[in-house]
Design a protein around this motif. Sequence first.
Motif, PDB file in Angstrom:
ATOM      1  N   PRO A  64       1.503  -1.822  -3.075  1.00  0.00           N
ATOM      2  CA  PRO A  64       1.439  -3.294  -3.062  1.00  0.00           C
ATOM      3  C   PRO A  64       2.819  -3.933  -3.157  1.00  0.00           C
ATOM      4  N   THR A  67       0.955  -7.374  -7.247  1.00  0.00           N
ATOM      5  CA  THR A  67      -0.439  -7.288  -7.699  1.00  0.00           C
ATOM      6  C   THR A  67      -0.646  -8.245  -8.859  1.00  0.00           C
ATOM      7  N   ARG A 224      -4.361  -7.158  -4.792  1.00  0.00           N
ATOM      8  CA  ARG A 224      -3.101  -6.744  -4.166  1.00  0.00           C
ATOM      9  C   ARG A 224      -2.683  -7.772  -3.119  1.00  0.00           C
TER      10      ARG A 224
END
Length: 411
Positions: A64, A67, A224
């Motif tokens: 990610p 997040t 995410r």
Amino acid sequence: MFKPVSLLIGLRYTRAKRRNHFISFISLTSILGLTLGVAVLITVLSVMNGFDRELKNRILGMIPHATISSREPIQDWKNLAEFAKRNPQVLAAAPVTQLQCMLTANGQVSGAMITGIEPEYERKVSIIAGNMKAGKLEQLRADEYGIVLGSGLAGNLGVGLGDKVTLVLPEAALTPAGVIPRFKRMTVVGVFQVGADVDGILAYVHVSDAGKLLRIGSAVQGVRLKLKDLFEAPRISNEMLYDLPANYYETNWTQTHGNLFSAIQMEKAMMGLLLMLIVAVAAFNIVSSLVMVVTDKKADIAILRTLGASPQTITRIFMVQGAVIGLFGTLAGVLLGIILSLNITSAVTWLEHVTGQSFFDAYFVNYLPSELEWSDVLWVSLSTGLLSFLATIYPARKAARVQPAEALRYE
């Protein structure tokens, strides 16, 4: 066609065969030094650009950018995703639940980071869907307990499509037989390969199955985010927290892979500086070459002075000669550097195939990447050209100070 006298004579000196072969040898080594220095500098910068590209496209394409998570299970993650996408810097959002566990199969054991995903949303925030080696991401379905493994992880366990793996959770369950670890049999429904170290540690399950494994039901741990500018991840994710309850917190890629990116940038800068010093040494070989030429051409300089050439004309003659040497060496180095940069990946791959050795297993990518950037070629060319020009000033001024009477006394 009119040509300035200094340019005409300087070019003639450059083309002429010198009586002193040692001077010719020094000039040749100056050109070769510049050529090799420029070529190596462009090639190394291209390799560092390649590592930088692979970090952004492969590693940061899988993990990610940022997040938004909660210390409590998030029941309605779609509202959080819609909230995040109101930020113009957020391109997409997807639910995520993560757990660390052990995977076993065929007597082999490997640690893994399991990520629970919703396939429909995950393809918008990561590159996994486009890097499936076997199977499809859509085969992850709720309550079927399928799993998608990285190619390295699948290879370590010796499994493929349709095989079973046992997921061992890092917590114990109390049973009549005593305290035993929690197990879950999973079916391999896909294998992905991005050519990076994540292939050996990441695995994916459906977010619903991950919730059941963690005993949080249909809830998720967080959302995410995929961002337009990944370097803005810390600022954007922190700004979102201002409008969320206190139990929310953020994580971003700089906390997990920021050190790697900084190391690549620092190495690129340091390697560029060190190799530029090598180019500078090669450029200043022009000084010794031109000093010898001036000594060899004292009689010619004296004759030109008696014919009316000014000291400025003499200066320009030898600056032209030195500049031609620098220009030729720089152009040859740029051409060689471009060729090496465009072919070094395939050349190293061929060498690994011939020797049977893998030179990059210890790195986050398993091959030597290269990306030629024309901005690097431009600044290397201009810097080398400037150094070559500066190297001509002292010999040219020395030539201008030659006294005709002294130079012709013993001729």
